[in-house]
Design an enzyme around this catalytic site. Structure first.
Site, mmCIF file in Angstrom:
data_model
loop_
_atom_site.group_PDB
_atom_site.id
_atom_site.type_symbol
_atom_site.label_atom_id
_atom_site.label_comp_id
_atom_site.label_asym_id
_atom_site.label_seq_id
_atom_site.Cartn_x
_atom_site.Cartn_y
_atom_site.Cartn_z
ATOM 1 N N GLU A 55 55.178 -21.479 -86.467
ATOM 2 C CA GLU A 55 54.785 -21.012 -87.804
ATOM 3 C C GLU A 55 54.131 -19.639 -87.782
ATOM 4 O O GLU A 55 54.320 -18.835 -88.700
ATOM 5 C CB GLU A 55 53.856 -22.039 -88.474
ATOM 6 C CG GLU A 55 54.533 -23.360 -88.841
ATOM 7 C CD GLU A 55 54.662 -24.315 -87.667
ATOM 8 O OE1 GLU A 55 54.081 -24.023 -86.592
ATOM 9 O OE2 GLU A 55 55.338 -25.349 -87.813
ATOM 10 N N PHE A 80 50.853 -26.844 -92.244
ATOM 11 C CA PHE A 80 51.292 -26.099 -91.060
ATOM 12 C C PHE A 80 51.268 -24.590 -91.309
ATOM 13 O O PHE A 80 50.880 -23.814 -90.433
ATOM 14 C CB PHE A 80 52.699 -26.527 -90.633
ATOM 15 C CG PHE A 80 52.798 -27.997 -90.335
ATOM 16 C CD1 PHE A 80 51.762 -28.672 -89.700
ATOM 17 C CD2 PHE A 80 53.929 -28.718 -90.693
ATOM 18 C CE1 PHE A 80 51.848 -30.036 -89.433
ATOM 19 C CE2 PHE A 80 54.021 -30.070 -90.426
ATOM 20 C CZ PHE A 80 52.978 -30.734 -89.803
#
Lengths: 308, 304
Positions: A55, A80
């Site tokens: 991410e 996330f």
């Protein structure tokens, strides 16, 4: 309009907008089937990038794409993507890169997957950063409007979307505007401000309250930052009592934002309804009931707050 | 073959680095001095840019991922005409666009906010990809610190670099340069968390890797030529450098990672950078009014 998850409405809106504006690109981190960008990727394979389960890199690549004139939507679960806060803080916010950060699966309403997949602190985190509006639509129409706005908005922006279907709440002629809230139902005894997932439940709670002769003014706060100070103060001045409802921790979300404005400008009794502690696995309806986010829980919370 | 022009500019910029850090009273001399030859080669021999038009869409980009050594970048940018050299002494002062770490919004010509280490390579990948999507011929140069490659995000980006955009838009418009000066804040890199084998690591992630002396302009230029000629993949250059290069008492000493020299130390550093012996210094200054002014300015700081 039928009930639809805001992530689904997002995927559809992006597909349409992508046909008109070739600057729009997506960056995903192995969740494109869940963030609903998979169709965009299939339709525009040269403009969709999947970086794998990484991410921070996704966000940074988004920043670079924006600096080169693209309009990137970087997409993952809210927990996330916002979990990579430091990358958002420097590569996106401080750099002022025109990145659209999309956090899906917001709140405890994702249910069974449990706390590690639940984004319930994301509003608080992003709200702390200068430069990034926080937008959470409450139904399909509002989502489509918000996505179209996101493309036009110059600068970074955070969109908070749901996994679960959302009943329509906005009138057909609704037009999203940054920093503007919408009165869904006028009232005079209490201001009931909702956002995202539990918005429809606020309207249902208002009906329950009506039966008890309590008139709730129900407001849809799609824009959590900047919030609609004028509408908030006007309604709070009229009712004298404010209740916020959100599928987010009680700390630093919509309730926190409203508390900041009220205490600065016009101290008004305020009750915040939201998630307490960590989330947990369970059926979404049961979880909402446990945290007082279902219609009965909201109505009960309002009545207790009003001393009725 | 020595490049006298670039070497003269690099010396000039080294003097400016010492000058601005001493005025600021804080900052990072070691890594600024290790990266300055690379930045000089880029800004005065390689990059296509217009200092008067820093937002020109087809300009080449430099992302200084090791943002704490931004004094080196400010020195070359001032010399290149992005802003007057007189402004260098405002480094780290209230209201100055010369922030302690790069701030894109404050200073035109800075491509990204960096300094929170490990983020610049991801941004560079996105930039390179975005330029290709926009059919621009511009190139992207990303400069990594060695210590910062201990950050996990660097390896997310390392994994992605040779893959992203393939097969139609490989990121061969990207060149990454590692300023491998072997020292980080706390100590020698090898003593904190060794990076070796550096070349094998990046090769294993799919990058063609060149290894050079990062203070030899000939080496730097040849590597940049080779990177520019490479098709189908980004290039990674491991530049072996010396932290504090050019100042004897700063070289290879972790203490000079993040400490500004005192005025007397700064004057000695400038003398060493210019290669002037102690005995010849007064005569040198008489013949060089520009350096004389800088030295007088620093001497005045001592008295404050």
């Amino acid at each position: 309009m039928a009930a639809k998850a805001s992530r689904v409405a997002f995927g559809e809106a992006l597909l349409e907008l992508g046909a008109r504006d070739e600057r729009i690109v997506t960056v995903d981190a192995d969740l494109s089937k869940s963030t609903m960008t998979a169709k965009f990727a299939k339709t525009y394979p040269g403009r969709a990038f999947n970086v794998g389960i990484a991410e921070s890199n996704m966000i940074g690549i988004g920043a670079g794409l924006a600096l080169a004139g693209r309009i990137p939507f970087v997409c993952s679960f809210a927990c996330f993507v916002v979990g990579r806060f430091e990358t958002i803080r420097i590569s996106v916010a401080y750099t002022n890169a025109n990145v659209k950060i999309v956090g899906t699966h917001a709140g405890i309403a994702i249910g069974e997957d449990g706390y590690s997949q639940m984004g319930i602190e994301d509003i608080a985190c992003i709200r702390a950063l200068p430069n990034i509006p926080v937008i959470q639509p409450a139904d399909e129409l509002e989502t489509r409007q918000a996505i179209a706005y996101a493309v036009e908005h110059q600068g970074p922006l955070y969109l908070r979307l749901t996994r679960q279907s959302l009943e329509p709440v906005c009138p057909p002629d609704y037009r999203f505007q940054l920093g503007r809230w919408l009165v869904l139902r006028p009232g005079h005894d209490v201001t009931l401000i909702g956002t995202g997932g539990p918005m429809f439940n606020c309207l249902e709670a208002a009906k329950l309250l009506q039966a008890d002769a309590i008139s709730a003014e129900v407001i849809d706060a799609a824009c959590i930052k900047p919030l609609d100070e004028e509408l908030l103060l006007g309604s709070a001045g009229k009712t004298g009592h404010v209740v916020t409802v959100e599928d987010h921790t009680l700390h630093g979300g919509l309730g926190g934002a409203v508390a900041e404005v009220l205490s600065d400008v016009m101290p008004t009794p305020l009750k915040r309804i939201g998630v307490q502690g960590f989330g947990e696995s369970g059926d979404p309806k049961g979880l909402y009931a446990k945290h007082g986010l279902d219609p009965a829980g909201i109505a009960a919370g309002v009545k207790k707050f009003l001393g009725r | 073959m020595a490049d006298a022009r670039l070497e003269a500019i690099a010396r000039h910029c080294r003097v400016q680095i010492i000058r601005m850090l001493t005025h600021a009273g804080s900052g990072h001399p070691g890594g600024s001095l290790s990266v300055i030859d690379i930045l000089t080669a880029l800004y005065f021999g390689r990059l296509r840019y217009d200092a008067k038009r820093p937002d020109w869409p087809d300009r080449d980009r430099v992302v200084l991922s090791k943002g704490h050594t931004v004094p080196a970048l400010y020195a070359v940018m001032a010399r290149a005409g992005f802003f007057p050299e007189s402004q260098l002494v405002t480094l780290r002062k209230l209201g100055s666009p010369l922030q302690g770490h790069p701030d894109r919004s404050a200073l035109p010509g800075i491509e990204a906010a960096t300094g929170s280490l490990g983020q610049g390579l991801s941004i560079s990948l996105g930039l390179a990809l975005g330029l290709k999507l926009g059919a621009s011929r511009a190139r992207v140069y990303c400069i990594l610190g060695d210590g910062e490659t201990q950050e996990g995000q660097v390896w997310e980006a390392a994994m992605a670099g040779p893959k992203l955009g393939q097969p139609d838009r490989p990121l061969d418009n990207l060149c990454v340069i590692l300023d491998y000066n072997k020292i980080q804040l706390d100590n020698f890199v090898a003593k904190i968390m060794d990076l070796e084998p550096v070349v094998a690591k990046w090769q294993a992630f799919g990058w063609p890797v060149l290894e050079i002396d990062g203070h030899d302009m000939d080496h730097i230029n040849k590597a940049l030529d080779q990177a520019e000629a490479t098709r189908g993949t980004p290039t990674f250059i491991v530049a072996h450098t010396v932290k504090g290069k050019g100042v004897s008492f700063m070289e290879n000493d972790p203490e000079w990672h993040g400490k500004a020299p005192k005025p007397a130390e700064a004057i000695r550093a400038i003398r060493e950078i210019l290669g002037v012996g102690e005995a010849a210094w007064d005569d040198y200054l008489k013949a060089d009014p520009t350096t004389r002014a800088i030295v007088d300015e620093l001497a005045a700081l001592e008295k404050k």
